[in-house]
Design a protein around this motif. Structure first.
Motif, mmCIF file in Angstrom:
data_model
loop_
_atom_site.group_PDB
_atom_site.id
_atom_site.type_symbol
_atom_site.label_atom_id
_atom_site.label_comp_id
_atom_site.label_asym_id
_atom_site.label_seq_id
_atom_site.Cartn_x
_atom_site.Cartn_y
_atom_site.Cartn_z
ATOM 1 N N ASN A 91 0.848 -1.186 0.000
ATOM 2 C CA ASN A 91 0.000 0.000 0.000
ATOM 3 C C ASN A 91 0.889 1.244 0.000
ATOM 4 O OD1 ASN A 91 -2.098 1.907 0.390
ATOM 5 N ND2 ASN A 91 -1.790 1.788 2.616
ATOM 6 N N ASP A 112 -0.286 4.214 -1.965
ATOM 7 C CA ASP A 112 -1.134 5.240 -2.558
ATOM 8 C C ASP A 112 -0.956 5.295 -4.076
ATOM 9 O OD1 ASP A 112 -2.142 5.859 -0.080
ATOM 10 O OD2 ASP A 112 -0.765 7.528 0.267
ATOM 11 N N PHE A 165 -4.793 -0.572 -1.729
ATOM 12 C CA PHE A 165 -5.315 0.442 -0.806
ATOM 13 C C PHE A 165 -6.081 -0.210 0.348
ATOM 14 C CE2 PHE A 165 -8.481 0.000 -4.203
ATOM 15 C CZ PHE A 165 -9.645 -0.237 -3.482
ATOM 16 N N LYS A 210 -3.718 14.346 4.718
ATOM 17 C CA LYS A 210 -3.618 13.136 3.907
ATOM 18 C C LYS A 210 -3.828 11.877 4.743
ATOM 19 C CE LYS A 210 -0.830 15.049 0.148
ATOM 20 N NZ LYS A 210 0.486 15.108 -0.520
ATOM 21 N N VAL A 242 -8.506 10.956 5.202
ATOM 22 C CA VAL A 242 -8.443 9.876 4.221
ATOM 23 C C VAL A 242 -9.837 9.284 4.001
ATOM 24 C CG1 VAL A 242 -7.993 8.026 5.899
ATOM 25 C CG2 VAL A 242 -7.103 7.852 3.561
ATOM 26 N N SER A 300 -7.678 4.247 0.839
ATOM 27 C CA SER A 300 -6.642 5.011 1.537
ATOM 28 C C SER A 300 -5.766 5.827 0.599
ATOM 29 C CB SER A 300 -5.764 4.073 2.368
ATOM 30 O OG SER A 300 -5.164 3.079 1.540
ATOM 31 N N SER A 301 -5.943 5.697 -0.728
ATOM 32 C CA SER A 301 -5.205 6.521 -1.681
ATOM 33 C C SER A 301 -5.870 7.875 -1.885
ATOM 34 C CB SER A 301 -5.097 5.813 -3.036
ATOM 35 O OG SER A 301 -4.341 4.635 -2.930
ATOM 36 N N SER A 361 -8.081 11.835 -5.243
ATOM 37 C CA SER A 361 -6.772 11.220 -5.028
ATOM 38 C C SER A 361 -5.851 12.169 -4.273
ATOM 39 C CB SER A 361 -6.141 10.843 -6.362
ATOM 40 O OG SER A 361 -4.823 10.360 -6.171
ATOM 41 N N LYS A 362 -5.068 11.617 -3.372
ATOM 42 C CA LYS A 362 -4.074 12.426 -2.665
ATOM 43 C C LYS A 362 -3.117 13.097 -3.647
ATOM 44 C CE LYS A 362 -4.011 9.522 1.514
ATOM 45 N NZ LYS A 362 -3.178 8.620 2.359
#
Length: 652
Positions: free
Chosen positions: A274, A276, A307, A370, A374, A379-380, A392-393
């Motif tokens: 994981n 991202d 993710f 971030k 989330v 989690s991305s 998206s981050k």
């Protein structure tokens, strides 16, 4: 003397700028569905960088959705560079040779209109910006009819002539003497036919986004048949954390003599980690003499296949009771039994304790958000508050434009709070902090308890408006953020001396006030703290070493800002506050079960407007029928041992 020097310098700078870059050709195409529109620029020197320039398209008409003399489209030119002949063009994908920048079909109106070149960025010219001569570099007026000219726009921008292009096959082209003529289009080359012949190489991809573990293709295309010898070059995909360990594929390109195209296949690898979303960047460093990369630095979004999905819901589909407060035992014990000003002061002594609380920078907030904001489903991504959707981050705003990106939203606006630019934009991490106190108003600039991830455009629209009276979110919004906003503002009004949440629609000056308190109290009741908000509170606590007490103890709001002001506040059993009290099924149609309490308790069900519709006493666990309840959202308040919690349920 000073004014003369300043004026002379300004004129010299203006003449220098005008000599550097001009609008060289405009083709509005003219049919009802335009597919070959373009705007071409020409610099007086080759390989001229266009960072800091923007094209602005103005409409002279008055028909909806545009009104006269206002902007309707912008093209930010950051990152673009003219070629060896000083030429660059942007346009529809159907233009040949391929434009350096692609704009949607039918983006350029047929006229009477104006294309203008400015020093600036697209963020400086949002939709319907009035025409201005400030920072103007060059402008071209055009129309598809001799009887219609953009007279007012021409006056504002200092344009003396309007070119008429009423034929599909023609474009408006600048001559060497600075005047314009209409003739057959010459995109990507000097209008007089001079210049060094260039074979342009364009990069296209089969996808813009791809999941980790899948493949995609890259096509390298020359705008003319390769002659003489084969064209050979190499390319790279590395970008940030994305490197050669993330893919397999041939990075050597050969377009044979007599051909124009070669296709490469890239296989993305699933590393099982994981990390991202990432972006690979297709970049050709060098090509042989006589060739030019027309489109380079092409990015492809790579979605991480590994993710994390959390067990709690998003604010739009909230869950309750899964995430428990991580407040230490006794964290709020000093407020027990207090009332009025004493209660507020005791609460401030906890969350602004100079011996405990850490102040971080605005730069740090990017990295806090971030994690704190989330998306529980991926989690991305982060969850954008007002627009109620994930992003998206990777799409965090780093440039001057806020379009298509997310950024940091101050719930208590900087201008209203008096802490504008109060901390550094440099991120120095969780282990570096400054001491703070209740009088340290500037720390509010980087206080994550009132800063949320938000869509860039919506953040700008929200600006510093008061809530309720001026701002209620986007049209059709579910309002899943409203309670969060209320509790963030309650926190700020206790944490910092000089900040107040008041009734009505206070003005920006004097600073320190925001409204509307009555609305915010209502929002606090209708949208109680959910698992997303509690998780956020817990994470920010690891950085700042303080908490938002109105998330941990929602009933505090009425004792400090609402109907219970002046009454003693009873904290009760803190263990009950953090226990695994559950209400299920949720959503439901017939009944709910309340469990997880090891004592005598009472349950009350309220409508979203505050009307009590059911109540019952029980020990340990109870099943309540809701089959006779109208479909909608309800609040379940559970009391036990002088403490209470609220859960939201949905009845279908």
């Amino acid at each position: 003397m000073f004014k003369k020097i300043l004026l002379t310098s300004t004129l010299l700078l203006s003449n220098f700028i005008f000599s550097q870059i001009v609008i060289n050709e405009v083709d509005a195409d003219n049919p009802s569905t335009d597919t070959e529109e373009f705007i071409e620029l020409k610099s007086s020197t080759p390989n001229f960088t266009l960072d800091g320039y923007v094209l602005v398209l103005y409409n002279a008409g008055s028909s909806a959705p545009y009104s006269g003399n206002l902007s309707y489209y912008t093209i930010d030119l950051d990152g673009y560079v003219t070629d060896i002949n000083g030429i660059i063009h942007v346009g529809n994908s159907g233009v040949s040779p391929a434009p350096a920048g692609v704009i949607p079909n039918s983006s350029i109106q047929n006229g009477p209109d104006v294309v203008a070149l400015y020093l600036g960025n697209d963020i400086d010219f949002p939709l319907d910006t009035p025409a201005t001569a400030t920072n103007l570099i060059d402008a071209v007026a055009y129309s598809n009819s001799p009887s219609k000219t953009p007279t007012n726009l021409m006056t504002i921008l200092g344009i003396t002539a309007c070119s008429i292009d009423n034929a599909t096959a023609n474009s408006i082209q600048r001559k060497n003497d600075g005047t314009y003529e209409v003739k057959l289009p010459t995109p990507g080359m000097n209008n007089d036919g001079t210049g060094i012949p260039i074979t342009r190489i364009n990069i296209t991809t089969s996808v813009d986004e791809v999941d980790e573990g899948n493949s995609f293709t890259i096509t390298f295309t020359a705008n003319m048949v390769i002659a003489g010898t084969d064209l050979n070059f190499t390319y790279v995909l590395d970008n940030g954390n994305f490197d050669s360990a993330d893919f397999t594929g041939d990075l050597n390109v050969t377009i044979p003599v007599g051909q124009t195209t070669v296709v490469k296949t890239i296989q993305l690898l699933n590393d099982g980690i994981n990390e991202d979303d990432e972006e690979l960047k297709i970049y050709v460093e060098t090509v042989p003499s006589g060739y030019m990369m027309n489109r380079n630095n092409v990015k492809v979004r790579v979605h991480d296949a590994n993710f994390i999905v959390q067990p709690w819901g998003t604010p739009l589909n909230p869950t309750y009771g899964i995430v428990s407060s991580t407040a230490p035992a006794g964290y709020y014990s000093s407020i027990n039994g207090l009332s009025g000003a004493s209660l507020k002061q005791a609460l401030q002594d906890i969350i602004a304790d100079p011996n405990v609380v850490h102040a971080h920078t605005y730069g740090d907030v990017e990295f806090i958000l971030k994690e704190s904001d989330v998306n529980p489903l991926n989690s991305s991504q982060v969850w954008l508050m007002y627009v109620e959707q994930p992003k998206s981050k990777l799409d965090y705003q780093t440039g001057n434009t806020n379009i298509g990106v997310w950024n940091r939203e101050h719930i208590f606006p900087q201008s209203r709070g008096g802490f504008q630019d109060g901390t550094s934009s440099f991120a120095d991490g969780i282990n570096v902090w400054l001491p703070t106190s209740a009088n340290d108003l500037l720390a509010g600039h980087g206080d994550a308890h009132h800063i949320r991830a938000e869509d860039g455009v919506e953040n700008s629209f929200r600006s510093n408006k008061n809530y309720g009276t001026e701002y209620n979110g986007p049209t059709g919004n579910a309002g899943s953020w409203k309670g969060d906003v209320a509790r963030a503002l309650f926190y700020m009004a206790v944490r910092y001396n000089g900040l107040n949440v008041i009734n009505g629609n206070p003005s920006e000056t004097p600073t320190g006030n925001i409204g509307d308190l009555a609305t915010l109290l209502q929002w606090h009741q209708q949208d109680p703290p959910d698992d997303f908000e509690m998780n956020r509170n817990n994470y920010i606590y690891t950085w700042q070493l303080n908490r938002n007490p109105f998330i941990d103890n929602p009933d505090l709001a009425s004792y400090i800002f609402g109907s219970n002001i002046g009454q003693p506040y009873t904290l009760g059993n803190e263990n009950f506050e953090t226990s695994k009290v559950v209400v299920y099924p949720n959503p439901t149609t017939d009944y709910i079960v309340i469990a997880g309490i090891e004592a005598e308790a009472k349950a009350e069900i309220y409508s979203i407007t505050g009307q009590k519709i059911k109540e019952a006493s029980f020990t340990n666990e109870i099943t309540l029928s809701v089959s006779d309840v109208t479909a909608g959202v309800y609040l379940v308040k559970i009391f036990s041992e002088n403490s209470s919690i609220v859960r939201k349920i949905i009845v279908k």
